[in-house]
Design a protein around this motif. Structure first.
Motif, mmCIF file in Angstrom:
data_model
loop_
_atom_site.group_PDB
_atom_site.id
_atom_site.type_symbol
_atom_site.label_atom_id
_atom_site.label_comp_id
_atom_site.label_asym_id
_atom_site.label_seq_id
_atom_site.Cartn_x
_atom_site.Cartn_y
_atom_site.Cartn_z
ATOM 1 N N SER A 1 -13.366 14.408 37.577
ATOM 2 C CA SER A 1 -14.307 15.320 38.227
ATOM 3 C C SER A 1 -14.758 16.387 37.222
ATOM 4 O O SER A 1 -14.074 16.644 36.223
ATOM 5 C CB SER A 1 -13.645 15.987 39.425
ATOM 6 O OG SER A 1 -12.646 16.889 38.984
ATOM 7 N N PRO A 2 -15.890 17.025 37.486
ATOM 8 C CA PRO A 2 -16.339 18.121 36.608
ATOM 9 C C PRO A 2 -15.298 19.242 36.510
ATOM 10 O O PRO A 2 -15.111 19.827 35.444
ATOM 11 C CB PRO A 2 -17.625 18.616 37.272
ATOM 12 C CG PRO A 2 -18.138 17.430 38.029
ATOM 13 C CD PRO A 2 -16.905 16.713 38.506
ATOM 14 N N ASP A 3 -14.595 19.524 37.611
ATOM 15 C CA ASP A 3 -13.561 20.564 37.587
ATOM 16 C C ASP A 3 -12.415 20.181 36.653
ATOM 17 O O ASP A 3 -11.928 21.010 35.884
ATOM 18 C CB ASP A 3 -13.007 20.807 38.994
ATOM 19 C CG ASP A 3 -14.036 21.456 39.913
ATOM 20 O OD1 ASP A 3 -14.952 22.131 39.398
ATOM 21 O OD2 ASP A 3 -13.913 21.279 41.135
ATOM 22 N N GLU A 4 -12.003 18.911 36.713
ATOM 23 C CA GLU A 4 -10.933 18.438 35.840
ATOM 24 C C GLU A 4 -11.388 18.464 34.377
ATOM 25 O O GLU A 4 -10.619 18.823 33.490
ATOM 26 C CB GLU A 4 -10.504 17.022 36.235
ATOM 27 C CG GLU A 4 -9.414 16.433 35.371
ATOM 28 C CD GLU A 4 -8.065 17.132 35.453
ATOM 29 O OE1 GLU A 4 -7.258 16.952 34.531
ATOM 30 O OE2 GLU A 4 -7.827 17.873 36.433
ATOM 31 N N LYS B 1 -10.834 23.783 28.670
ATOM 32 C CA LYS B 1 -10.199 25.095 28.511
ATOM 33 C C LYS B 1 -8.794 24.966 27.930
ATOM 34 O O LYS B 1 -8.396 25.769 27.081
ATOM 35 C CB LYS B 1 -10.179 25.832 29.842
ATOM 36 C CG LYS B 1 -11.561 26.310 30.247
ATOM 37 C CD LYS B 1 -11.564 26.999 31.584
ATOM 38 C CE LYS B 1 -12.990 27.388 31.953
ATOM 39 N NZ LYS B 1 -13.093 27.980 33.268
ATOM 40 N N GLU B 2 -8.043 23.959 28.368
ATOM 41 C CA GLU B 2 -6.703 23.734 27.824
ATOM 42 C C GLU B 2 -6.768 23.410 26.336
ATOM 43 O O GLU B 2 -5.953 23.895 25.554
ATOM 44 C CB GLU B 2 -6.004 22.601 28.576
ATOM 45 C CG GLU B 2 -5.556 22.975 29.967
ATOM 46 C CD GLU B 2 -5.024 21.788 30.762
ATOM 47 O OE1 GLU B 2 -5.078 20.637 30.280
ATOM 48 O OE2 GLU B 2 -4.557 22.019 31.895
ATOM 49 N N ALA B 3 -7.738 22.586 25.944
ATOM 50 C CA ALA B 3 -7.890 22.230 24.530
ATOM 51 C C ALA B 3 -8.273 23.448 23.697
ATOM 52 O O ALA B 3 -7.778 23.632 22.580
ATOM 53 C CB ALA B 3 -8.942 21.130 24.367
ATOM 54 N N MET C 1 -7.558 26.604 24.408
ATOM 55 C CA MET C 1 -6.374 27.475 24.326
ATOM 56 C C MET C 1 -5.366 26.927 23.318
ATOM 57 O O MET C 1 -4.761 27.688 22.564
ATOM 58 C CB MET C 1 -5.735 27.634 25.710
ATOM 59 C CG MET C 1 -6.591 28.361 26.714
ATOM 60 S SD MET C 1 -7.057 30.023 26.207
ATOM 61 C CE MET C 1 -5.488 30.839 26.365
ATOM 62 N N ALA C 2 -5.181 25.621 23.305
ATOM 63 C CA ALA C 2 -4.246 25.002 22.361
ATOM 64 C C ALA C 2 -4.736 25.208 20.933
ATOM 65 O O ALA C 2 -3.929 25.462 20.038
ATOM 66 C CB ALA C 2 -4.107 23.515 22.667
ATOM 67 N N LYS C 3 -6.048 25.110 20.724
ATOM 68 C CA LYS C 3 -6.594 25.301 19.375
ATOM 69 C C LYS C 3 -6.413 26.745 18.913
ATOM 70 O O LYS C 3 -6.101 27.002 17.760
ATOM 71 C CB LYS C 3 -8.069 24.909 19.346
ATOM 72 C CG LYS C 3 -8.671 24.985 17.963
ATOM 73 C CD LYS C 3 -9.777 23.999 17.836
ATOM 74 C CE LYS C 3 -10.356 24.008 16.456
ATOM 75 N NZ LYS C 3 -9.678 23.111 15.554
ATOM 76 N N LYS C 4 -6.593 27.691 19.823
ATOM 77 C CA LYS C 4 -6.405 29.117 19.483
ATOM 78 C C LYS C 4 -4.953 29.403 19.131
ATOM 79 O O LYS C 4 -4.666 30.258 18.316
ATOM 80 C CB LYS C 4 -6.842 30.006 20.643
ATOM 81 C CG LYS C 4 -8.324 30.120 20.789
ATOM 82 C CD LYS C 4 -8.687 31.051 21.933
ATOM 83 C CE LYS C 4 -10.180 31.094 22.132
ATOM 84 N NZ LYS C 4 -10.547 31.956 23.273
ATOM 85 N N GLY C 5 -4.030 28.673 19.759
ATOM 86 C CA GLY C 5 -2.606 28.883 19.534
ATOM 87 C C GLY C 5 -2.095 28.312 18.220
ATOM 88 O O GLY C 5 -0.981 28.582 17.822
ATOM 89 N N GLU C 6 -2.915 27.525 17.524
ATOM 90 C CA GLU C 6 -2.473 26.879 16.266
ATOM 91 C C GLU C 6 -2.326 27.901 15.173
ATOM 92 O O GLU C 6 -2.978 28.838 15.013
ATOM 93 C CB GLU C 6 -3.460 25.805 15.823
ATOM 94 C CG GLU C 6 -3.413 24.604 16.703
ATOM 95 C CD GLU C 6 -4.417 23.524 16.282
ATOM 96 O OE1 GLU C 6 -5.214 23.757 15.366
ATOM 97 O OE2 GLU C 6 -4.401 22.464 16.881
#
Length: 55
Positions: free
Chosen positions: A37-40, A46-48, A50-55
């Motif tokens: 779905s578009p929501d998923e 957004k998760e990707a 956030m994960a990239k910012k955390g690297e």
């Protein structure tokens, strides 16, 4: 003249280990289809990010 890649910030596919620009049409078309779905999709983006910012 050498130019820098336009793939700055591109996410590599977890199956092939390549960005969409690095894949051939054969590789793209052979990827498994997963309908979400578009929501998923937004949640995963957004998760990707956030994960990239955390690297």
């Amino acid at each position: 003249m050498n130019k820098k890649s336009k793939d700055f910030g591109a996410v590599k596919n977890s199956i092939t280990g390549k960005t969409i620009r690095e894949m051939t049409w054969e590789e793209i078309l052979s990827l498994p289809v997963e309908r979400i779905s578009p929501d998923e999709a937004m949640k995963r983006i957004k998760e990707a990010q956030m994960a990239k910012k955390g690297e």
